[in-house]
Motif scaffolding. Structure first.
Motif, short mmCIF file in Angstrom:
data_model
loop_
_atom_site.label_atom_id
_atom_site.label_comp_id
_atom_site.label_asym_id
_atom_site.label_seq_id
_atom_site.Cartn_x
_atom_site.Cartn_y
_atom_site.Cartn_z
N GLY A 103 0.82 -1.20 0.00
CA GLY A 103 0.00 0.00 0.00
C GLY A 103 0.86 1.26 0.00
N LEU A 104 1.96 1.25 0.76
CA LEU A 104 2.87 2.39 0.80
C LEU A 104 3.53 2.61 -0.56
CD1 LEU A 104 3.92 4.46 2.90
CD2 LEU A 104 5.87 2.93 3.27
N GLU A 105 3.92 1.51 -1.18
CA GLU A 105 4.52 1.60 -2.52
C GLU A 105 3.52 2.15 -3.54
OE1 GLU A 105 5.32 0.34 -6.54
OE2 GLU A 105 3.93 -0.78 -5.29
N ARG A 106 2.28 1.72 -3.42
CA ARG A 106 1.24 2.23 -4.32
C ARG A 106 0.84 3.67 -4.00
NH1 ARG A 106 1.14 -0.04 -8.96
NH2 ARG A 106 3.31 0.18 -8.38
N LEU A 107 1.06 4.09 -2.76
CA LEU A 107 0.84 5.50 -2.43
C LEU A 107 1.79 6.37 -3.24
CD1 LEU A 107 -0.37 7.80 -0.74
CD2 LEU A 107 1.30 7.24 1.07
N GLY A 108 3.02 5.91 -3.40
CA GLY A 108 3.96 6.63 -4.26
C GLY A 108 3.45 6.72 -5.68
N LYS A 109 2.89 5.61 -6.17
CA LYS A 109 2.30 5.62 -7.51
C LYS A 109 1.15 6.62 -7.59
CE LYS A 109 1.62 3.33 -11.56
NZ LYS A 109 2.64 3.15 -12.61
N ALA A 110 0.36 6.68 -6.53
CA ALA A 110 -0.78 7.59 -6.50
C ALA A 110 -0.34 9.05 -6.56
CB ALA A 110 -1.61 7.34 -5.24
N LEU A 111 0.71 9.37 -5.82
CA LEU A 111 1.18 10.75 -5.78
C LEU A 111 1.68 11.23 -7.13
CD1 LEU A 111 3.13 10.87 -2.38
CD2 LEU A 111 0.99 12.04 -2.94
N ARG A 112 2.33 10.35 -7.88
CA ARG A 112 3.02 10.81 -9.09
C ARG A 112 2.22 10.67 -10.38
NH1 ARG A 112 5.73 5.63 -8.13
NH2 ARG A 112 5.42 4.23 -9.91
N SER A 113 1.24 9.76 -10.43
CA SER A 113 0.68 9.37 -11.72
C SER A 113 -0.08 10.49 -12.43
CB SER A 113 -0.22 8.16 -11.55
OG SER A 113 0.54 7.03 -11.22
N ALA A 114 -1.06 11.11 -11.76
CA ALA A 114 -1.82 12.18 -12.42
C ALA A 114 -0.94 13.37 -12.78
CB ALA A 114 -2.99 12.61 -11.54
N PRO A 115 -0.06 13.86 -11.87
CA PRO A 115 0.85 14.95 -12.25
C PRO A 115 1.80 14.56 -13.38
CG PRO A 115 0.74 14.77 -9.87
CD PRO A 115 0.03 13.57 -10.41
N LYS A 116 2.25 13.31 -13.39
CA LYS A 116 3.14 12.87 -14.47
C LYS A 116 2.41 12.87 -15.81
CE LYS A 116 3.73 8.58 -15.26
NZ LYS A 116 4.00 7.13 -15.07
N ASP A 117 1.16 12.37 -15.82
CA ASP A 117 0.38 12.41 -17.06
C ASP A 117 0.12 13.84 -17.49
OD1 ASP A 117 0.36 9.69 -17.19
OD2 ASP A 117 -1.77 9.43 -16.78
N LEU A 118 -0.07 14.73 -16.53
CA LEU A 118 -0.26 16.14 -16.85
C LEU A 118 0.99 16.71 -17.50
CD1 LEU A 118 -1.85 18.78 -16.70
CD2 LEU A 118 -1.04 19.05 -14.34
#
Length: 406
Positions: free
Chosen positions: A126-141
């Motif tokens: 879950g912690l590792e996926r939290l990192g994914k959550a933080l970066r994904s939408a801004p990265k796609d932006l």
């Protein structure tokens, strides 16, 4: 005078020049972000094929516990992307979210190697996926901002190619490690620890070689536009497919149940990631040329075929199902990301909504499939997924019939 062979040679040269021109049009920041994803997904792919085996076989937990881990990880990974996308649009904060997300993922993966219960695995995943959550939408932006006009599909396709190539590299690495050193618990734990290396390489690249985008914070009250809301409504068919589609962890357990050796499971992942690597850029071009709906339909049909092949419960069909899983994953993801990039006003927020929807439906689907598998058997879990996906495909084809004829 030129003959037909001269004309053919000139045509070939022109095609090569066009392809080189297409690659050169990709912004350098997108290229670096592609390599960041390459190394980060390499680390993820080193653990994804062995994590279900580690939980069910090494830690002696049930498939229902595996379903809980997948549900928690999926929900955290996607639901919080809604918040990161909103922050990007509202406050203009982009790169700091991307960097912090990659840092969290890089540092949490190795710690799974110290786990001794499904609860600690769930917490760290879950912690590792939290990192994914933080970066994904801004990265796609960021990728959308660096995309050339009318080339968003191609740009996302290019980025996804490097992304999936990293996954394939990771699966090759874990296969070689299992082949040469065996499948003992000590080896599995060492593989988790080794993910720190590619994780830190990706973190270094994003910190020092990717430029932040200029995005002014909104001074007025933030709200989604009508175009944003219309786009979100169109995403719900995809959310439904995510609910019914088997997670990779269940694909892994099905492969083991039909007699495929643990050592060969990473090779199955190579089939999926290899398919995605080869087709990602092609799907990007098709999205720009033929439209989102046609590519989405192809992805949904691939999902049905993948589940149908699993239901047949023969090793050869399981191998083929992984290829169709790859086609479903890469085609639908590229199509949705490109659609949001070209259609929406508040892209960061809609990317966040998109990933949040995937979180909610993916987590619920994983939990339900895990329960059905544990209490009613694998075959009934596959039938549940297959029937639901078939129903949604029929609805999608009927709703978009007109666009397929044009």
């Amino acid at each position: 005078m030129k003959n037909k062979f001269d004309d053919l040679e000139e045509s070939k040269n022109l095609n090569v020049q066009c392809q080189m021109s297409n690659v050169q049009k990709i912004d350098p920041n997108v290229i670096v972000l592609g390599w960041v994803s390459f190394f980060t997904d390499m680390a993820s792919a080193m653990i994804n094929p062995i994590l279900p085996i580690f939980v069910v076989v090494t830690l002696h937990e049930g498939v229902d516990k595996l379903g809980i881990i997948v549900a928690i990880a999926t929900f955290i990974s996607y639901a919080l992307r809604l918040l990161s996308g909103y922050i990007s649009d509202k406050y203009g904060i982009v790169k700091p979210l991307v960097v912090s997300g990659y840092a969290l993922s890089a540092l949490s993966k190795p710690l799974i190697g110290f786990s001794h219960s499904y609860k600690s695995v769930a917490a760290l995943k879950g912690l590792e996926r939290l990192g994914k959550a933080l970066r994904s939408a801004p990265k796609d932006l960021m990728i959308a901002s660096y995309s050339k006009k009318k080339a968003s599909g191609k740009t996302f396709g290019f980025h996804k190619t490097l992304d999936i190539a990293g996954e394939m590299s990771g699966t090759i690495i874990v296969f070689l490690l299992l082949y040469y050193f065996g499948e003992e618990e000590k080896i599995l734990r060492s593989i988790f620890l080794a993910t720190i290396i590619p994780g830190l390489i990706g973190l270094f690249l994003v910190i020092f070689f990717v430029k932040d985008i200029k995005k002014e914070p909104k001074q007025t009250k933030f709200k989604l536009t009508q175009k944003d809301k219309k786009a979100i409504k169109r995403l719900f068919f995809y959310f439904g497919f995510i609910f019914f589609m088997f997670n990779e962890a269940f694909f892994t357990m099905q492969a083991k149940s039909v007699g495929i050796a643990v050592m060969l499971i990473p090779v199955l992942f190579m089939v999926s990631t290899g398919t995605q690597t080869v087709t990602s850029y092609i799907f990007g071009i098709w999205i720009d040329r033929f439209g989102v709906n046609k590519v989405m339909a192809l992805g949904y049909i691939s999902a049905i075929l993948a589940l149908l092949l699993l239901w047949l419960q023969k090793p050869i069909f399981t191998w083929i199902s992984y290829a169709f899983l790859g086609l479903f994953t890469v085609s639908t993801l590229n199509a949705n990301r490109a659609f949001i990039a070209s259609f929406c006003d508040n892209k960061g927020s809609v990317y966040g909504v998109f990933y949040a929807g995937v979180a909610l439906f993916g987590a619920l689907g994983a939990y339900i499939c895990g329960l059905i598998w544990e209490h009613f058997g694998m075959n009934n879990a596959i039938i549940f997924s297959l029937c639901g996906a078939l129903f949604l495909l029929i609805l999608f084809l009927g709703k978009n019939y007109g666009s397929f004829r044009s």
